[in-house]
Design a protein around this motif. Structure first.
Motif, PDB file in Angstrom:
ATOM      1  N   GLY A  31       0.577  -1.198  -0.168  1.00 19.68           N
ATOM      2  CA  GLY A  31       0.009  -0.010   0.103  1.00 19.68           C
ATOM      3  C   GLY A  31       0.923   1.226  -0.139  1.00 19.68           C
ATOM      4  O   GLY A  31       0.337   2.547   0.239  1.00 19.68           O
ATOM      5  N   ILE A  32       2.172   1.168  -0.497  1.00 17.60           N
ATOM      6  CA  ILE A  32       2.982   2.257  -0.368  1.00 17.60           C
ATOM      7  C   ILE A  32       2.941   3.373  -1.534  1.00 17.60           C
ATOM      8  O   ILE A  32       2.512   4.242  -1.532  1.00 17.60           O
ATOM      9  N   THR A  33       2.778   2.672  -2.726  1.00 19.81           N
ATOM     10  CA  THR A  33       2.802   3.298  -4.005  1.00 19.81           C
ATOM     11  C   THR A  33       1.441   4.085  -3.798  1.00 19.81           C
ATOM     12  O   THR A  33       1.624   5.334  -4.410  1.00 19.81           O
ATOM     13  N   GLN A  34       0.401   3.698  -3.308  1.00 20.24           N
ATOM     14  CA  GLN A  34      -0.797   4.413  -3.336  1.00 20.24           C
ATOM     15  C   GLN A  34      -0.949   5.604  -2.615  1.00 20.24           C
ATOM     16  O   GLN A  34      -1.640   6.649  -2.698  1.00 20.24           O
ATOM     17  N   ARG A  35       0.223   5.711  -1.756  1.00 22.23           N
ATOM     18  CA  ARG A  35       0.273   6.920  -0.768  1.00 22.23           C
ATOM     19  C   ARG A  35       1.470   7.933  -1.308  1.00 22.23           C
ATOM     20  O   ARG A  35       1.402   8.871  -0.741  1.00 22.23           O
ATOM     21  N   CYS A  36       2.031   7.466  -2.523  1.00 28.47           N
ATOM     22  CA  CYS A  36       3.151   8.378  -3.001  1.00 28.47           C
ATOM     23  C   CYS A  36       2.803   8.901  -4.345  1.00 28.47           C
ATOM     24  O   CYS A  36       1.788   8.502  -5.118  1.00 28.47           O
ATOM     25  N   GLU A  37       3.600  10.036  -4.681  1.00 32.90           N
ATOM     26  CA  GLU A  37       3.348  10.414  -6.048  1.00 32.90           C
ATOM     27  C   GLU A  37       3.927   9.653  -7.001  1.00 32.90           C
ATOM     28  O   GLU A  37       5.147   9.725  -6.932  1.00 32.90           O
ATOM     29  N   VAL A  38       3.183   8.757  -7.891  1.00 34.22           N
ATOM     30  CA  VAL A  38       4.053   8.095  -8.695  1.00 34.22           C
ATOM     31  C   VAL A  38       4.357   8.833  -9.960  1.00 34.22           C
ATOM     32  O   VAL A  38       3.617   9.200 -10.695  1.00 34.22           O
ATOM     33  N   LEU A  39       5.434   8.896 -10.547  1.00 39.74           N
ATOM     34  CA  LEU A  39       6.062   9.502 -11.474  1.00 39.74           C
ATOM     35  C   LEU A  39       6.617   8.740 -12.688  1.00 39.74           C
ATOM     36  O   LEU A  39       6.984   7.526 -12.449  1.00 39.74           O
ATOM     37  N   ASN A  40       6.391   8.866 -13.750  1.00 37.00           N
ATOM     38  CA  ASN A  40       6.818   8.232 -15.085  1.00 37.00           C
ATOM     39  C   ASN A  40       8.151   8.545 -14.973  1.00 37.00           C
ATOM     40  O   ASN A  40       8.876   9.735 -14.897  1.00 37.00           O
ATOM     41  N   ALA A  41       9.040   7.348 -15.724  1.00 36.05           N
ATOM     42  CA  ALA A  41      10.261   7.564 -16.017  1.00 36.05           C
ATOM     43  C   ALA A  41      10.356   8.498 -16.998  1.00 36.05           C
ATOM     44  O   ALA A  41       9.834   8.577 -18.021  1.00 36.05           O
ATOM     45  N   LYS A  42      11.616   9.470 -17.079  1.00 37.06           N
ATOM     46  CA  LYS A  42      12.027  10.362 -18.295  1.00 37.06           C
ATOM     47  C   LYS A  42      13.289   9.955 -18.853  1.00 37.06           C
ATOM     48  O   LYS A  42      14.287   9.776 -18.105  1.00 37.06           O
ATOM     49  N   GLU A  43      13.630  10.181 -20.116  1.00 38.17           N
ATOM     50  CA  GLU A  43      14.757   9.873 -20.569  1.00 38.17           C
ATOM     51  C   GLU A  43      15.889  11.049 -20.177  1.00 38.17           C
ATOM     52  O   GLU A  43      15.183  12.234 -20.467  1.00 38.17           O
ATOM     53  N   ALA A  44      16.815  11.083 -19.938  1.00 40.92           N
ATOM     54  CA  ALA A  44      17.799  12.212 -19.590  1.00 40.92           C
ATOM     55  C   ALA A  44      18.307  12.818 -20.953  1.00 40.92           C
ATOM     56  O   ALA A  44      18.540  12.041 -21.820  1.00 40.92           O
ATOM     57  N   GLU A  45      18.392  14.178 -20.861  1.00 44.56           N
ATOM     58  CA  GLU A  45      18.883  14.730 -21.958  1.00 44.56           C
ATOM     59  C   GLU A  45      20.460  14.592 -21.952  1.00 44.56           C
ATOM     60  O   GLU A  45      20.961  14.523 -21.050  1.00 44.56           O
ATOM     61  N   ASP A  46      20.877  14.335 -23.406  1.00 47.45           N
ATOM     62  CA  ASP A  46      22.163  14.109 -23.499  1.00 47.45           C
ATOM     63  C   ASP A  46      23.277  15.303 -22.676  1.00 47.45           C
ATOM     64  O   ASP A  46      24.268  15.087 -22.080  1.00 47.45           O
ATOM     65  N   LYS A  47      22.732  16.517 -22.917  1.00 47.64           N
ATOM     66  CA  LYS A  47      23.663  17.668 -22.170  1.00 47.64           C
ATOM     67  C   LYS A  47      23.935  17.235 -20.832  1.00 47.64           C
ATOM     68  O   LYS A  47      24.682  17.478 -20.072  1.00 47.64           O
ATOM     69  N   TYR A  48      22.662  16.754 -20.055  1.00 46.03           N
ATOM     70  CA  TYR A  48      22.858  16.352 -18.575  1.00 46.03           C
ATOM     71  C   TYR A  48      24.080  15.381 -18.453  1.00 46.03           C
ATOM     72  O   TYR A  48      24.678  15.269 -17.524  1.00 46.03           O
TER      73      TYR A  48
END
Ligand code: X5A
Ligand code: ZN
Length: 647
Positions: free
Chosen positions: A55-72
């Motif tokens: 029941g942890i994920t339900q209490r969290c803000e679930v974010l989608n993964a994002k690809e990092a930009e090359d510059k970073y």
């Protein structure tokens, strides 16, 4: 296993905003031939599933993964490396991939590897950014491939991009975020060589890594992970390695390193944000790590870090290869981030001998940079032999005592840790020491502490004649400002059959209520209320973590008003009742006694009255004689009377 409730009242805003990022696409990175590998997709699946089921994920803000930009990514890695990782997954590389991978140390590559690497780095950036902005309080990035071994132009140790290093650079480069000092804690069982190299000369980043080292024979098997590697140029002192001499390290070892190195240094460094390279391969049951950290240990390690950077903490998964261990460890950490409860499951009470050695050499190496490390560790700690467990379960201990000590060590500290008032979370845990250090009290002693050298162990740490185990000492090691003697109309008596500190024989107790016919000799030490708290903790042999004081100003007022105050947090221990004995030179006199229900237990025989051992009695006599109170003869008969007089 016992769950301890947080004690936080539901009325206050208890919901912390905790972010969590997970993306199935990171599972597409796997061995090309389908052969088993420890670093496999089931790792993050197992964690995610466990957190969902709990029941942890339900209490969290679930974010989608994002690809990092090359510059970073290019802020940490070279162009050649980035080009390679970007292109390695495209079709035409099919045949070359294995050859490429084999050029690296401990690396495999398939068509899903690039995307996973970009998602892992991008996800850590994403949550770090949100925590920095205050949109989230804290976050956990469940990512793979891991990152901390990856260097400027080198993938290694299952790592392609250094996720944590990339996110750290991102935060520092985005000036408007106002993140100028970052603490990276790398508790993966392996040395974070890539992260170390990235910030080697950078004083904005304090890199702390605790890892198996074994003289440079444990992966990544070089002397880069040694304690002598402290950074260079402006970064000198901002790289801290704690190299274990062997496996078998567990909660006690990690927490000792936290208490004696990481936490003091973190206080001095005062980070704006903390990133944790959270590998769980030091967990008990890990096939590669060989260490024994329990979920409770991880929870405590994390909890202790929550006092800094206003709780702005990001955990990024690194290693960890036992699916059950990593899931339970991750769950324990999430519960800490959500600030709701913790599960006690630790059994080992004492650090290994080698741990004290390591702590000592690290402090030596770094004390020129971190004044808080300059305090000598109590010398006796460094030659510590007897593990508490042996004493704990020795046949001379009553069952009640064993139960009570387990309670003190594992349950009580937790209930207190989590009862910190939400609104005062940061200030309460950080500032109580400086507040209470400004107030003097007299600590009135009637037992072995009447002998000054013995009492000084509670301040300076260490061990004197007759003691079975050393004391850790107080945080503030300044000696008492004054010492004086007084008598009070209370009864001194001796009870219990044995104690940890003195072994067999009764110890001194004080009847909390006064009676005119009684007389007790007391040696009073003028110490600060902060020191009194540290003494209280040691008197009550508890591992209560002191994130808030045991006895604060309110307790002081209360004890003055009522005559005494029983301390919940150490209630199963012997000197839990702080008794107010009046004023001396405008300063309150406090002592530590048992309470009336203990007196009943002594009277009924439930807890035995017992004469002191010769050693212990002699310590008291020595105190009275050296303190100029009684002749040797008078002192002996005073103790003898106290040991024989009925309650
Ligand atoms: C991230 C991590 C371990 C590499 C071990 C190679 N890597 N034998 O835990
Ligand atoms: Zn590892």
């Amino acid at each position: 296993m016992e769950a301890v409730d947080s004690g936080s009242d539901g009325a206050s805003w208890s919901q912390r905003r905790v972010g969590i990022v997970y993306d199935e696409r990171m599972c597409r990175h796997h061995t090309p031939d389908g052969e088993f590998h420890h670093e496999n997709p089931n790792r993050i699946r197992a964690i995610w599933n466990k957190l969902q089921a709990a029941g942890i994920t339900q209490r969290c803000e679930v974010l989608n993964a994002k690809e990092a930009e090359d510059k970073y990514i290019l802020s940490v890695h070279g162009k050649i490396h980035v080009d390679l990782i970007r292109n390695i997954s495209s079709k035409q590389f099919n045949s070359r991939r294995n050859r490429r991978a084999s050029k690296f140390n401990s690396i495999y590559l398939n068509e899903g590897s690039s995307e996973a690497a970009y998602l892992a780095a991008g996800s850590v950036i994403e949550v770090a950014k949100r925590v920095a902005k205050g949109e989230l309080d804290s976050a956990f990035a469940i990512v793979r491939p891991p990152g901390h071994h990856a260097e400027h132009d080198k993938a290694m140790g299952f790592c392609l991009y250094n996720n944590v290093a990339i996110a750290t650079k991102f935060l520092l480069n985005k000036k408007e975020l106002g993140i100028n000092r970052i603490l990276i804690v790398d508790w993966d069982v392996h040395h974070g060589n890539g992260t170390q190299k990235t910030f080697w000369k950078d004083p904005r980043v304090l890199f702390f890594s605790v890892h198996r080292h074994e003289c440079g024979s444990f992966y990544p098997a070089s002397d880069e992970g040694d304690y002598t590697m402290i950074g260079e140029g402006p970064g000198a002192g901002y790289n801290i390695n704690v190299p274990w001499e062997n496996g078998r390290c567990g909660d006690a070892d990690y927490l000792a390193v936290w208490d004696h190195i990481l936490i003091p240094v973190a206080k001095q460094f005062n980070p704006d944000m903390i990133l944790i390279s959270a590998g769980f391969d030091a967990a008990v049951g890990d096939p590669l790590g060989g260490c024994r950290v329990t979920p409770y240990g991880y929870a405590m390690m994390l909890k202790k870090l929550m006092d800094f950077a206003r709780g702005k903490i990001v955990l990024a998964l690194e290693g960890g290869y036992n699916l059950t261990s990593i899931s339970n460890s991750a769950l324990a950490c999430m519960e800490v981030l959500l600030d709701d409860k913790i599960v006690a499951g630790s059994t080992k009470a004492d650090p290994l001998e080698s741990t004290w050695r390591v702590i000592q050499v690290v402090c030596q190496e770094l004390k020129a940079f971190w004044s808080v490390l300059a305090d000598e560790l109590p010398t006796k700690l460094t030659s510590q032999k007897a593990p508490i467990a042996q004493i704990l379960f020795s046949s001379s201990d009553s069952e009640a005592e064993v139960v009570e000590e387990v309670l003190q060590d594992f349950i009580l500290p937790l209930s207190k840790t989590f009862s910190v008032d939400e609104d005062h979370h940061e200030s309460a845990s950080v500032s109580w020491r400086s507040d209470l250090s400004k107030i003097d009290i007299w600590y009135a002693t009637f037992g072995s502490n009447m002998w000054n050298p013995r009492f000084l162990c509670y301040i300076e740490g260490g061990q004197v004649d007759g003691m079975q185990k050393p004391c850790s000492g107080s945080m503030d090691k300044s000696p008492p400002k004054d010492i004086l003697w007084k008598t009070f109309p209370h009864q001194l008596f001796f009870g219990r059959e044995s104690t940890r500190t003195w072994g067999l024989g009764g110890v001194a107790f004080l009847h909390p209520e006064s009676k005119n016919e009684d007389i007790v000799h007391m040696c009073l030490y003028k110490i600060t209320l902060e020191q009194f708290n540290d003494v209280l903790l040691q008197e009550n042999v508890s591992s209560y973590d002191m994130s808030s004081p045991l006895f604060d100003l309110t307790s002081l007022d209360c004890s003055k008003e009522k005559g005494s105050i029983d301390l919940e947090a150490v209630k199963n221990s012997q000197y839990h009742n702080v008794v107010y004995l009046g004023m001396e030179q405008d300063i309150p006199i406090l002592t530590m006694a048992c309470n009336m229900s203990d007196i009943e237990n002594f009277k009924s025989g439930k807890v035995p009255l017992c004469a002191p051992s010769e050693d212990y009695a002699n310590t008291l006599i020595r105190g009275l004689v050296e303190g100029g109170q009684l002749s040797e003869e008078k002192a002996s008969s005073y103790i003898r009377d106290a040991a024989t007089k009925p309650l």
